[in-house]
Design an enzyme around this catalytic site. Structure first.
Site, PDB file in Angstrom:
ATOM      1  N   GLU A   1      -5.495   4.490 -11.398  1.00 30.25           N
ATOM      2  CA  GLU A   1      -6.259   4.923 -12.717  1.00 30.25           C
ATOM      3  C   GLU A   1      -7.306   5.925 -12.126  1.00 30.25           C
ATOM      4  OE1 GLU A   1      -8.369   1.309 -13.904  1.00 30.25           O
ATOM      5  OE2 GLU A   1      -7.745   1.694 -16.166  1.00 30.25           O
TER       6      GLU A   1
ATOM      7  N   SER B   1     -13.696  -1.328  -9.508  1.00 32.48           N
ATOM      8  CA  SER B   1     -12.759  -2.009 -10.542  1.00 32.48           C
ATOM      9  C   SER B   1     -13.408  -1.600 -11.974  1.00 32.48           C
ATOM     10  CB  SER B   1     -12.561  -3.442 -10.396  1.00 32.48           C
ATOM     11  OG  SER B   1     -11.923  -3.709  -9.079  1.00 32.48           O
TER      12      SER B   1
ATOM     13  N   HIS C   1      -8.943   4.360  -8.916  1.00 31.18           N
ATOM     14  CA  HIS C   1      -8.656   3.056  -8.935  1.00 31.18           C
ATOM     15  C   HIS C   1      -7.404   2.629  -8.441  1.00 31.18           C
ATOM     16  CE1 HIS C   1      -9.285  -1.052 -11.294  1.00 31.18           C
ATOM     17  NE2 HIS C   1      -9.265  -1.239 -10.089  1.00 31.18           N
TER      18      HIS C   1
ATOM     19  N   ASN D   1      -8.950  -3.136 -16.337  1.00 31.38           N
ATOM     20  CA  ASN D   1      -9.531  -4.470 -16.182  1.00 31.38           C
ATOM     21  C   ASN D   1     -10.295  -4.750 -17.634  1.00 31.38           C
ATOM     22  OD1 ASN D   1      -9.044  -5.330 -13.632  1.00 31.38           O
ATOM     23  ND2 ASN D   1     -10.499  -3.640 -12.861  1.00 31.38           N
TER      24      ASN D   1
HETATM   25  N1  CAA Z   1       2.057  -4.655   1.976  1.00 35.39           N
HETATM   26  C1  CAA Z   1       3.214  -4.025   2.175  1.00 35.39           C
HETATM   27  N2  CAA Z   1       4.400  -4.776   1.348  1.00 35.39           N
HETATM   28  C2  CAA Z   1       3.916  -5.856   0.339  1.00 35.39           C
HETATM   29  C3  CAA Z   1       2.664  -6.315   0.534  1.00 35.39           C
HETATM   30  C4  CAA Z   1       1.617  -5.661   1.122  1.00 35.39           C
HETATM   31  N3  CAA Z   1       0.298  -6.010   1.173  1.00 35.39           N
HETATM   32  N4  CAA Z   1       2.645  -7.411  -0.541  1.00 35.39           N
HETATM   33  C5  CAA Z   1       3.725  -7.639  -1.004  1.00 35.39           C
HETATM   34  N5  CAA Z   1       4.719  -6.464  -0.208  1.00 35.39           N
HETATM   35  C6  CAA Z   1       6.128  -6.231  -0.695  1.00 35.39           C
HETATM   36  C7  CAA Z   1       7.032  -7.362   0.075  1.00 35.39           C
HETATM   37  O1  CAA Z   1       7.284  -7.191   1.133  1.00 35.39           O
HETATM   38  C8  CAA Z   1       8.195  -7.359  -0.839  1.00 35.39           C
HETATM   39  O2  CAA Z   1       9.034  -6.294  -0.503  1.00 35.39           O
HETATM   40  P1  CAA Z   1      10.485  -6.304  -0.843  1.00 35.39           P
HETATM   41  O3  CAA Z   1      10.597  -5.907  -2.580  1.00 35.39           O
HETATM   42  O4  CAA Z   1      11.118  -4.962  -0.328  1.00 35.39           O
HETATM   43  O5  CAA Z   1      10.977  -7.509  -0.616  1.00 35.39           O
HETATM   44  C9  CAA Z   1       7.642  -7.079  -2.384  1.00 35.39           C
HETATM   45  O6  CAA Z   1       6.287  -6.613  -2.182  1.00 35.39           O
HETATM   46  C10 CAA Z   1       7.387  -8.350  -3.059  1.00 35.39           C
HETATM   47  O7  CAA Z   1       6.685  -9.328  -2.264  1.00 35.39           O
HETATM   48  P2  CAA Z   1       7.184 -10.711  -1.991  1.00 35.39           P
HETATM   49  O8  CAA Z   1       8.602 -11.185  -2.236  1.00 35.39           O
HETATM   50  O9  CAA Z   1       6.324 -11.378  -0.788  1.00 35.39           O
HETATM   51  O10 CAA Z   1       6.354 -11.723  -3.208  1.00 35.39           O
HETATM   52  P3  CAA Z   1       6.620 -11.365  -4.588  1.00 35.39           P
HETATM   53  O11 CAA Z   1       8.136 -11.070  -5.045  1.00 35.39           O
HETATM   54  O12 CAA Z   1       5.818 -12.513  -5.410  1.00 35.39           O
HETATM   55  O13 CAA Z   1       5.518 -10.014  -5.038  1.00 35.39           O
HETATM   56  C11 CAA Z   1       3.494  -9.068  -5.767  1.00 35.39           C
HETATM   57  C12 CAA Z   1       4.239  -9.990  -4.414  1.00 35.39           C
HETATM   58  C13 CAA Z   1       4.195  -7.603  -5.629  1.00 35.39           C
HETATM   59  C14 CAA Z   1       2.038  -9.178  -5.231  1.00 35.39           C
HETATM   60  C15 CAA Z   1       3.839  -9.777  -6.985  1.00 35.39           C
HETATM   61  O14 CAA Z   1       3.514 -10.984  -6.949  1.00 35.39           O
HETATM   62  C16 CAA Z   1       3.049  -8.912  -8.142  1.00 35.39           C
HETATM   63  O15 CAA Z   1       3.185  -8.011  -8.394  1.00 35.39           O
HETATM   64  N6  CAA Z   1       1.897  -9.518  -8.476  1.00 35.39           N
HETATM   65  C17 CAA Z   1       0.952  -9.174  -9.488  1.00 35.39           C
HETATM   66  C18 CAA Z   1       0.119  -8.072  -8.805  1.00 35.39           C
HETATM   67  C19 CAA Z   1      -1.188  -7.618  -9.809  1.00 35.39           C
HETATM   68  O16 CAA Z   1      -1.058  -7.829 -10.907  1.00 35.39           O
HETATM   69  N7  CAA Z   1      -1.775  -6.568  -9.141  1.00 35.39           N
HETATM   70  C20 CAA Z   1      -2.908  -6.005 -10.000  1.00 35.39           C
HETATM   71  C21 CAA Z   1      -3.987  -6.934  -9.553  1.00 35.39           C
HETATM   72  S1  CAA Z   1      -5.600  -6.340 -10.575  1.00 35.39           S
HETATM   73  C22 CAA Z   1      -6.141  -5.089  -9.890  1.00 35.39           C
HETATM   74  O17 CAA Z   1      -5.642  -4.627  -8.725  1.00 35.39           O
HETATM   75  C23 CAA Z   1      -7.024  -4.213 -10.309  1.00 35.39           C
HETATM   76  C24 CAA Z   1      -8.521  -4.864  -9.924  1.00 35.39           C
HETATM   77  O18 CAA Z   1      -9.448  -3.890  -9.975  1.00 35.39           O
HETATM   78  C25 CAA Z   1      -8.691  -5.996  -9.834  1.00 35.39           C
HETATM   79  P1  NAD Z   2     -12.999  -7.250   0.097  1.00 34.57           P
HETATM   80  O1  NAD Z   2     -14.048  -8.257  -0.051  1.00 34.57           O
HETATM   81  O2  NAD Z   2     -11.652  -7.539   0.447  1.00 34.57           O
HETATM   82  O3  NAD Z   2     -13.317  -6.323   1.208  1.00 34.57           O
HETATM   83  C1  NAD Z   2     -14.586  -5.384   0.931  1.00 34.57           C
HETATM   84  C2  NAD Z   2     -14.969  -4.858   2.455  1.00 34.57           C
HETATM   85  O4  NAD Z   2     -16.136  -3.974   2.237  1.00 34.57           O
HETATM   86  C3  NAD Z   2     -15.299  -5.839   3.445  1.00 34.57           C
HETATM   87  O5  NAD Z   2     -14.603  -5.678   4.482  1.00 34.57           O
HETATM   88  C4  NAD Z   2     -16.875  -5.678   3.773  1.00 34.57           C
HETATM   89  O6  NAD Z   2     -17.144  -5.780   5.161  1.00 34.57           O
HETATM   90  C5  NAD Z   2     -16.785  -4.268   3.394  1.00 34.57           C
HETATM   91  N1  NAD Z   2     -18.030  -3.508   3.037  1.00 34.57           N
HETATM   92  C6  NAD Z   2     -19.057  -4.258   2.297  1.00 34.57           C
HETATM   93  N2  NAD Z   2     -20.298  -3.384   2.418  1.00 34.57           N
HETATM   94  C7  NAD Z   2     -20.130  -2.367   3.087  1.00 34.57           C
HETATM   95  C8  NAD Z   2     -20.797  -1.042   3.719  1.00 34.57           C
HETATM   96  N3  NAD Z   2     -21.915  -0.859   3.074  1.00 34.57           N
HETATM   97  N4  NAD Z   2     -19.936  -0.409   4.424  1.00 34.57           N
HETATM   98  C9  NAD Z   2     -18.867  -0.309   4.843  1.00 34.57           C
HETATM   99  N5  NAD Z   2     -18.141  -1.446   4.465  1.00 34.57           N
HETATM  100  C10 NAD Z   2     -18.614  -2.269   3.748  1.00 34.57           C
HETATM  101  O7  NAD Z   2     -12.942  -6.357  -1.286  1.00 34.57           O
HETATM  102  P2  NAD Z   2     -11.872  -5.734  -1.901  1.00 34.57           P
HETATM  103  O8  NAD Z   2     -10.903  -6.746  -2.815  1.00 34.57           O
HETATM  104  O9  NAD Z   2     -11.118  -4.881  -1.050  1.00 34.57           O
HETATM  105  O10 NAD Z   2     -12.546  -4.832  -2.994  1.00 34.57           O
HETATM  106  C11 NAD Z   2     -13.232  -3.595  -2.790  1.00 34.57           C
HETATM  107  C12 NAD Z   2     -13.466  -2.710  -3.922  1.00 34.57           C
HETATM  108  O11 NAD Z   2     -12.140  -2.364  -4.530  1.00 34.57           O
HETATM  109  C13 NAD Z   2     -14.387  -3.385  -4.918  1.00 34.57           C
HETATM  110  O12 NAD Z   2     -15.145  -2.486  -5.466  1.00 34.57           O
HETATM  111  C14 NAD Z   2     -13.155  -3.901  -5.880  1.00 34.57           C
HETATM  112  O13 NAD Z   2     -13.777  -4.112  -7.225  1.00 34.57           O
HETATM  113  C15 NAD Z   2     -12.182  -2.972  -6.001  1.00 34.57           C
HETATM  114  N6  NAD Z   2     -10.858  -3.279  -6.185  1.00 34.57           N
HETATM  115  C16 NAD Z   2     -10.295  -4.707  -6.002  1.00 34.57           C
HETATM  116  C17 NAD Z   2      -8.900  -4.966  -6.426  1.00 34.57           C
HETATM  117  C18 NAD Z   2      -8.579  -6.316  -5.767  1.00 34.57           C
HETATM  118  O14 NAD Z   2      -7.558  -6.804  -6.482  1.00 34.57           O
HETATM  119  N7  NAD Z   2      -9.338  -7.106  -4.967  1.00 34.57           N
HETATM  120  C19 NAD Z   2      -8.420  -4.059  -6.970  1.00 34.57           C
HETATM  121  C20 NAD Z   2      -8.529  -2.842  -7.494  1.00 34.57           C
HETATM  122  C21 NAD Z   2     -10.140  -2.422  -6.932  1.00 34.57           C
END
Ligand code: CAA
Ligand code: NAD
Length: 291
Positions: free
Chosen positions: A152, A119, A140, A190
């Site tokens: 990304e 991330s 990403h 991020n």
């Molecule tokens: N696998 C397959 N389908 C999934 C799913 C999954 N894990 N999770 C949700 N869905 C599908 C649902 O089946 C549903 O499908 P339909 O449109 O066909 O009905 C759709 O996604 C919407 O789901 P829900 O109706 O259950 O719920 P919702 O309308 O609240 O949507 C969400 C859920 C798509 C997660 C929505 O809340 C959302 O977009 N949230 C924001 C997500 C976001 O910002 N993600 C980025 C996070 S940051 C990141 O990823 C980067 C990082 O490094 C941290």
């Molecule tokens: P998570 O905690 O759900 O899963 C991590 C998994 O990695 C666990 O099942 C753990 O057992 C496994 N693991 C740890 N060390 C390991 C090793 N040495 N060998 C094999 N498996 C190992 O975490 P996550 O949310 O899936 O995040 C995973 C990566 O993706 C991180 O780098 C995170 O920053 C990135 N990421 C997360 C998100 C998010 O929304 N959670 C979105 C984009 C990117």
């Protein structure tokens, strides 16, 4: 270069999601976690999400079954020896990722591309720990991977044009839209998202509003699909803290200082939805939000 088998290391929410979309796109997938139990848990999650897509009419039952049959879930890293590309999706910790990449570098064929789903961590530094910095890249995906369109793509300083082209093409094959950016802390997604989440943590920490009110204001007022605290719980509070530390350390600006409340919650093991407790409570790890 990316034909054939895709390796995914880490079967948590992101690794399982990446394996899901790769298998559905017709790739053979080797999904690795540290124990057979954890790898199996990832596979069961994929089965559940694919079945949800079948119920919604997005995927046919035979396509679901064929996708599942293309995934091998294992704790044996040596099964990655056949992979043309390996995506790492383990914990957001530079030392742990470097150790894994050193092992992968000596295990997979010299032409195999190593990609990281990090991330925030420097692609250039992770690549420098391998003997193939030209075949190392950031890929990403966003959470939940089967739903979110973006990948990304982050080039390290040594990433080759061939590697970049291969990964852009693969992301499109998986049905995603890849967008390129350079290797700076937190990249683009991020660097912009986490300061907003951190501000929401501070709003709760300073008693400005309850978590429900903060989330409601941002959902109803800004049309965000999830409020920032629900989203942080969904991402994982441990991951949010790790990203903020990289932003704070890497960009050197106190505006990225992680909120003390977040630090305390992570210290308590409240990692959000995946642990069953964060800003909200869930009916068990990975469960539904309790009202
Ligand atoms: N696998 C397959 N389908 C999934 C799913 C999954 N894990 N999770 C949700 N869905 C599908 C649902 O089946 C549903 O499908 P339909 O449109 O066909 O009905 C759709 O996604 C919407 O789901 P829900 O109706 O259950 O719920 P919702 O309308 O609240 O949507 C969400 C859920 C798509 C997660 C929505 O809340 C959302 O977009 N949230 C924001 C997500 C976001 O910002 N993600 C980025 C996070 S940051 C990141 O990823 C980067 C990082 O490094 C941290
Ligand atoms: P998570 O905690 O759900 O899963 C991590 C998994 O990695 C666990 O099942 C753990 O057992 C496994 N693991 C740890 N060390 C390991 C090793 N040495 N060998 C094999 N498996 C190992 O975490 P996550 O949310 O899936 O995040 C995973 C990566 O993706 C991180 O780098 C995170 O920053 C990135 N990421 C997360 C998100 C998010 O929304 N959670 C979105 C984009 C990117």
């Amino acid at each position: 270069m990316t034909q054939g088998t895709i390796g995914v290391v880490g079967a948590g929410q992101m690794g399982a999601g990446i394996a899901h979309v790769a298998a559905l796109a017709g790739k053979r997938v080797v999904l690795v976690d540290v124990t057979p139990d954890l790898a199996g848990k990832g596979l069961r999650g994929i089965e559940k999400n694919l079945s949800r897509q079948v119920e919604k009419g997005k995927v046919s039952a035979p396509d679901r079954d064929a996708a599942l049959a293309r995934i091998v879930a294992t704790a044996d890293l040596s099964r990655l020896a056949e992979a043309g590309l390996v995506v790492e999706a383990i914990v957001e910790n530079e030392g742990v990722k470097r150790d894994l990449f050193a092992r992968l570098d000596s295990l997979v064929p010299p032409l195999t591309i190593l990609a990281t789903n990090t991330s925030s961590i420097s692609i250039t530094r992770l690549a420098a720990g391998t003997k193939r910095p030209d075949r190392f890249i950031g890929m990403h995906f966003m959470n939940p991977v089967p739903v979110m369109a973006l990948v990304e793509v982050i080039r390290g300083i040594a990433t080759s044009d061939e590697t970049t082209e291969a990964v852009l093409a693969l992301a499109k094959e998986l049905g995603k839209t890849p967008l390129l950016c350079r290797d700076f802390p937190g990249f683009v997604a991020n660097r912009i998202l986490l300061p907003m989440l951190n501000e929401a943590f501070f709003a709760v920490h300073e008693g400005v509003a309850t978590p429900d009110a903060v989330d409601g204001i941002m959902k109803l007022g800004m049309n965000h699909p999830m409020g920032p605290l629900t989203l942080a719980d969904f991402i994982g509070l441990d991951t949010c803290l790790a990203i903020l530390k990289v932003l704070h350390g890497g960009l050197g600006d106190d505006k990225y200082r992680p909120c003390p409340l977040l630090v305390q919650m992570v210290d308590a093991g409240w990692h959000g939805r995946k642990s069953g407790r964060g800003f909200y409570r869930y009916d068990g790890p990975g469960g539904e939000k309790l009202s």
